[in-house]
Design an enzyme around this catalytic site. Structure first.
Site, PDB file in Angstrom:
ATOM      1  N   GLU A  50       0.819  -1.221   0.000  1.00 40.49           N
ATOM      2  CA  GLU A  50       0.000   0.000   0.000  1.00 40.49           C
ATOM      3  C   GLU A  50       0.847   1.262   0.000  1.00 40.49           C
ATOM      4  OE1 GLU A  50      -0.014  -2.461   2.347  1.00 40.49           O
ATOM      5  OE2 GLU A  50      -1.859  -2.299   3.525  1.00 40.49           O
ATOM      6  N   ARG A  51       2.034   1.183   0.594  1.00 41.91           N
ATOM      7  CA  ARG A  51       2.857   2.396   0.669  1.00 41.91           C
ATOM      8  C   ARG A  51       3.139   2.968  -0.712  1.00 41.91           C
ATOM      9  NH1 ARG A  51       6.718   4.994   4.313  1.00 41.91           N
ATOM     10  NH2 ARG A  51       8.376   5.994   3.124  1.00 41.91           N
ATOM     11  N   VAL A 107      -3.687  -4.264  13.352  1.00 41.36           N
ATOM     12  CA  VAL A 107      -3.074  -5.585  13.339  1.00 41.36           C
ATOM     13  C   VAL A 107      -1.565  -5.510  13.109  1.00 41.36           C
ATOM     14  CG1 VAL A 107      -3.086  -7.883  12.293  1.00 41.36           C
ATOM     15  CG2 VAL A 107      -5.230  -6.634  12.579  1.00 41.36           C
ATOM     16  N   CYS A 138       0.416   1.104  10.547  1.00 35.08           N
ATOM     17  CA  CYS A 138       0.085   0.452   9.279  1.00 35.08           C
ATOM     18  C   CYS A 138      -1.107   1.229   8.727  1.00 35.08           C
ATOM     19  CB  CYS A 138      -0.184  -1.042   9.463  1.00 35.08           C
ATOM     20  SG  CYS A 138      -1.470  -1.420  10.660  1.00 35.08           S
ATOM     21  N   HIS A 171       2.641   8.309   1.953  1.00 32.30           N
ATOM     22  CA  HIS A 171       3.156   7.975   3.274  1.00 32.30           C
ATOM     23  C   HIS A 171       3.396   9.243   4.079  1.00 32.30           C
ATOM     24  CE1 HIS A 171       6.418   8.274   0.280  1.00 32.30           C
ATOM     25  NE2 HIS A 171       6.959   9.051   1.197  1.00 32.30           N
TER      26      HIS A 171
END
Ligand SMILES: [Zn+2]
Length: 132
Positions: free
Chosen positions: A31-32, A75, A70, A37
């Site tokens: 996803e980054r 998680v 995250c 970011h």
């Protein structure tokens, strides 16, 4: 003695970020690359986090506060923060790291509160994009 890991809000992180001795660790996986970011954050994907953990310790030399996140920090963020805390206890190395924190609501919360997102492709991220 087990290290305690606490949560910080986005607002708290904004003021923490002004200090030079803080590192932000992004543990998202792919996803980054497409979601952007937090400027200046390091990328240690959760998928191979443990294999890279000694590199992370090197990268964080001179830092005393590490903030993990995250996407939602539910998680992967907390689990990597915990792995890192356990690792520090095992190696018993004096890293100078005092606080291990987790960014509440993760990158998603950060972005949805309108905080700046960096879209650079440099590794490591060079920091602020200039548009504040
Ligand atoms: Zn960047």
């Amino acid at each position: 003695m087990a290290r305690s890991i606490s949560y910080v809000t986005g607002a708290q992180l904004v003021s923490l970020k002004r200090r030079p001795n803080i590192a932000i660790i992004d543990v998202r996986d792919d996803e980054r690359s497409y979601d952007g970011h937090i400027a200046g954050s390091l990328h240690y994907a959760s998928g191979n986090f443990y294999e890279k953990i000694s590199n992370l310790v090197q990268d964080c030399k001179g830092k005393d506060t590490l903030v993990f996140h995250c996407v939602l920090s539910q998680v992967r963020g907390p689990s990597c923060a915990r792995k890192f805390a356990n690792y520090l206890e095992e190696v018993k190395e004096d890293t100078g790291i005092k606080d291990i924190l987790i960014l509440e609501r993760g990158f998603s919360g950060w972005e949805s509160s309108g905080r700046p997102v960096c879209h650079c492709t440099s590794v490591p991220c060079k920091g602020e994009t200039g548009s504040a």
